[in-house]
Design a protein around this motif. Structure first.
Motif, mmCIF file in Angstrom:
data_model
loop_
_atom_site.group_PDB
_atom_site.id
_atom_site.type_symbol
_atom_site.label_atom_id
_atom_site.label_comp_id
_atom_site.label_asym_id
_atom_site.label_seq_id
_atom_site.Cartn_x
_atom_site.Cartn_y
_atom_site.Cartn_z
ATOM 1 N N VAL A 191 4.858 -3.285 -2.720
ATOM 2 C CA VAL A 191 4.043 -3.983 -1.715
ATOM 3 C C VAL A 191 2.779 -3.203 -1.419
ATOM 4 N N GLY A 192 1.900 -3.844 -0.724
ATOM 5 C CA GLY A 192 0.644 -3.217 -0.340
ATOM 6 C C GLY A 192 -0.393 -4.297 -0.126
ATOM 7 N N GLY B 152 3.067 0.549 10.118
ATOM 8 C CA GLY B 152 2.110 -0.487 10.480
ATOM 9 C C GLY B 152 2.430 -1.806 9.795
ATOM 10 N N LEU B 153 2.772 -1.725 8.494
ATOM 11 C CA LEU B 153 3.111 -2.935 7.738
ATOM 12 C C LEU B 153 4.290 -3.652 8.370
ATOM 13 N N MET B 154 5.339 -2.886 8.674
ATOM 14 C CA MET B 154 6.545 -3.487 9.219
ATOM 15 C C MET B 154 6.280 -4.077 10.598
ATOM 16 N N VAL C 181 5.801 1.347 -1.532
ATOM 17 C CA VAL C 181 4.643 0.889 -0.764
ATOM 18 C C VAL C 181 3.411 1.556 -1.341
ATOM 19 N N MET C 182 2.428 0.747 -1.707
ATOM 20 C CA MET C 182 1.217 1.326 -2.306
ATOM 21 C C MET C 182 0.039 1.204 -1.364
ATOM 22 N N VAL D 164 6.100 -7.459 -7.759
ATOM 23 C CA VAL D 164 4.867 -7.177 -7.031
ATOM 24 C C VAL D 164 4.629 -8.309 -6.041
ATOM 25 N N THR D 165 4.407 -7.967 -4.792
ATOM 26 C CA THR D 165 4.202 -9.015 -3.799
ATOM 27 C C THR D 165 3.542 -8.407 -2.582
ATOM 28 N N HIS D 166 2.976 -9.248 -1.705
ATOM 29 C CA HIS D 166 2.626 -8.689 -0.402
ATOM 30 C C HIS D 166 3.409 -9.407 0.682
#
Lengths: 328, 325
Positions: free
Chosen positions: B41-42, B254-256, B228-229, B212-214
């Protein structure tokens, strides 16, 4: 499928009617034909009689219908200049033009596709660069100049090939004598065919190249690569087939213009075809011949377009109306 | 570990531009084990898709692998000549792209595309390959597969086409599938189905997946581990459960925090301030330092490598003995 075919044919007929009307109007605009036909001593009454006999007093629509009726039967009247039926003259000269157009068409399409694909695949090779830059010459030089240059090099300086005429011809049928079966016929054909086809060749080549580069960037080519499909198959099976779809349209139109614009090449090389005849007809205001030629070229274009449309149907599965069976 | 299928070590991918050299991937390292699903993700531009393309050897010009190694079991694959790599593609590593509408060649039937792929990699005759094609379509859930196999791509809906794409990717029995945002272009209602199909097919055929996904929802649902990239580097790798529940890297946190949850509707969603730096303006030290809430002096000077913690690996000085100061 049938509906589409019918629609296209109706369109084609409409186009032909419009062109026929233009051809027909030629007669109306270029003076009174009676003046050309009767002598100085003819009385007013003689003129009136002749006018009545030729149907020139009929209303214009009736005359037009008569013109179309005759044209459909291949009847275009008598050539002013040659005093022979126009249809006969054209039938006699058409083989020469068709053979020239055919050979240069085949030349342009095969070389155009081969070189286009080559330059697309070897984008950075020196040979590709060479072809691409020399193709600019083909696109930008006018046809007559190319013809004259070729004559100068190969006929005048090197004396390898004849500069005019059609060479020896062999009759195949009553009114078709071909130059494709004799050595001198082919020798005479080479220069005019190159002259006539060079522009179309370079145009097609550039089109094929651009189209092929476009296709090679698509997702389905990327996906084919990701599946390990062989390079050869990707280039010549997956990519080339998609490349040729739009090329068909242009190639069809080009073929039409090869026949139509044979006039210039035929003049430069004194090639005894209909184009040369047309130039002479213009000089002598030979209206019946000019209108017949106009209709003939229109017919060629319309037929080729129709064939291209049908060809698309065969080649592109997306156009075929099938049992709609999409589901989620 | 002995069951490591793919190993990426310090991968650097560069794009030479007219004057400058853009480093799109800068020292990416991770492993994929046999049969597992690794989510990547990223944000857009973090280098997720690029990593996939580099692994399968389909980087777009002028991108190139500048350094680092990619190992498929005990074979190094980042320097293979084209033909060797081609034989590997589809047979051992396959890739699925984002848009199923453009992934299939419009002028060939599904059967033609499947049979060619199958026969490229497996010693089957035309008839056997066709049977296998129908079987694959059946497995990915295409109704009346024996009949639909001779249809053209345009006769299928988007979701159905992505199923066909999955069947195509699996046609050569690969051990690893790189799925580059396989559901992004699809209807929301179909996305879950496609992820299901992908998951089931890969389990049945024993293929590992690099997904691969966001979409964090997809990650939580489908993956075993997640990487996590951020800005061409791996920020954190770990088990999905750990990362979703207890993210360690401030960026992952932050993403979560930006995922809406049904349980706490009242909360305002957390947003990471700022945006990811451009490739030609990545700050020295930790690439995340301008946006980080726990940033310290050390983060501006030294670049953190992946540090092993008891929950996985994380590239952050917070987890180093020296700390951020």
């Amino acid at each position: 499928m049938i509906a589409m075919l019918v629609r296209r044919i109706i369109q084609a007929v409409l186009v032909m009617l419009v062109v026929a009307f233009i051809s027909f109007s030629l007669f109306q605009f270029v003076g009174d034909p009676i003046n050309n036909m009767v002598g100085q001593e003819a009385t007013q009454q003689d003129r009136a009689e002749l006018r009545e006999r030729l149907g020139l007093n009929d209303p214009i629509p009736v005359q037009f219908m008569r013109f179309v009726g005759n044209a459909v039967q291949g009847e275009f009247g008598i050539s002013y200049r040659m005093a022979r039926p126009v249809s006969e003259v054209i039938a006699e000269r058409l083989p020469a033009t068709l053979e020239l157009a055919l050979v240069s068409g085949v030349l342009a399409i095969t070389l155009g596709i081969v070189l286009g694909v080559y330059t697309a695949l070897r984008r950075d090779g020196w040979f590709s660069h060479f072809i691409m830059s020399s193709s600019l010459i083909g696109v930008s030089l006018p046809t007559f100049l190319i013809g004259i240059l070729l004559i100068y090099i190969f006929s005048v300086e090197l004396q390898w090939l004849p500069s005019f005429g059609r060479g020896d011809t062999v009759p195949i049928t009553d009114n078709w004598s071909t130059g494709l079966l004799t050595v001198s016929g082919w020798q005479s054909l080479i220069l005019p065919a190159i002259t006539l086809g060079l522009f179309q060749l370079t145009l097609l080549m550039r089109l094929v190249r651009a189209e092929m580069l476009e296709v090679l960037r698509t997702d389905y080519i990327k996906f084919a690569r990701a599946r390990g499909i062989r390079q050869r198959s990707i280039n010549f099976h997956h990519a080339l087939k998609n490349t040729l779809l739009p090329v068909i349209t242009i190639a069809g139109l080009q073929l039409g213009s090869i026949i139509a614009f044979a006039i210039i090449t035929e003049t430069v090389f004194q090639w005894p075809g209909v184009g040369l005849l047309f130039i002479n007809a213009i000089r002598f205001v030979d209206i019946p011949f000019m209108s017949a030629y106009l209709l003939l070229i229109a017919l060629v274009f319309v037929v080729i377009n129709l064939v291209v449309d049908l060809l698309y149907f065969v080649v592109d599965p997306r156009l075929r109306v099938t049992k709609s069976s999409s589901s989620r | 570990m002995s069951d490591v299928l793919l190993s990426v070590r310090d991968l650097v991918v560069e794009f030479p531009k007219r004057k400058t050299l853009l480093t799109a991937l800068d020292g990416v390292s991770f492993d994929i084990h046999r049969g597992e699903i690794l989510g990547v993700v990223g944000e857009s531009g973090a280098g997720k898709s690029l990593t996939g393309a580099a692994i399968i050897g389909l980087l777009e010009q002028p991108g190139r692998i500048a350094s680092g190694e990619i190992w498929l079991e005990d074979q190094r694959i980042d320097q293979l000549p084209y033909e060797k790599m081609r034989q590997l593609r589809g047979k051992r590593i396959a890739m699925i792209f984002q848009d199923p509408l453009t992934s299939l060649n419009p002028i060939f039937t599904i059967a033609e595309q499947l049979v060619e792929t199958i026969r490229t990699h497996l010693p089957l005759n035309a008839k056997q390959a066709r049977e296998r094609a129908i079987q694959l379509l059946d497995e990915v859930g295409i109704p009346a597969a024996a009949k639909r196999v001779d249809d053209y791509p345009h006769q299928f809906s988007g979701g159905m086409r992505q199923r066909v794409v999955i069947a195509l990717a699996l046609a050569g029995e690969p051990e690893l599938i790189i799925a580059d945002e396989p559901t992004t272009a699809l209807d929301v209602s179909v996305q879950a189905q496609i992820i299901d199909v992908l998951k089931r097919m890969c389990a049945d055929h024993g293929a590992a997946v690099m997904l691969v996904t966001h979409d964090m929802g997809v990650i939580a649902e489908a993956c075993d581990r997640v990487a996590v990239m951020y800005a061409g580097r791996v920020a954190e790798i770990g088990q999905v459960r750990q990362i979703v529940k207890q993210p360690q890297h401030p960026y992952t946190q932050g993403l979560m925090g930006s995922i809406p949850s049904l349980a706490h509707q009242r909360h305002r969603l957390i947003q990471i301030p700022g945006s990811m730096p451009r490739l030609d303006a990545i700050p020295t030290g930790c690439a995340f330092n301008p946006r980080c809430t726990s940033v310290g002096e050390r983060c501006y000077k030294e670049r953190p490598d992946l540090l092993v913690t008891n929950q996985g690996e994380v590239a952050c000085w917070l987890f180093d003995q020296g700390g951020v100061a």
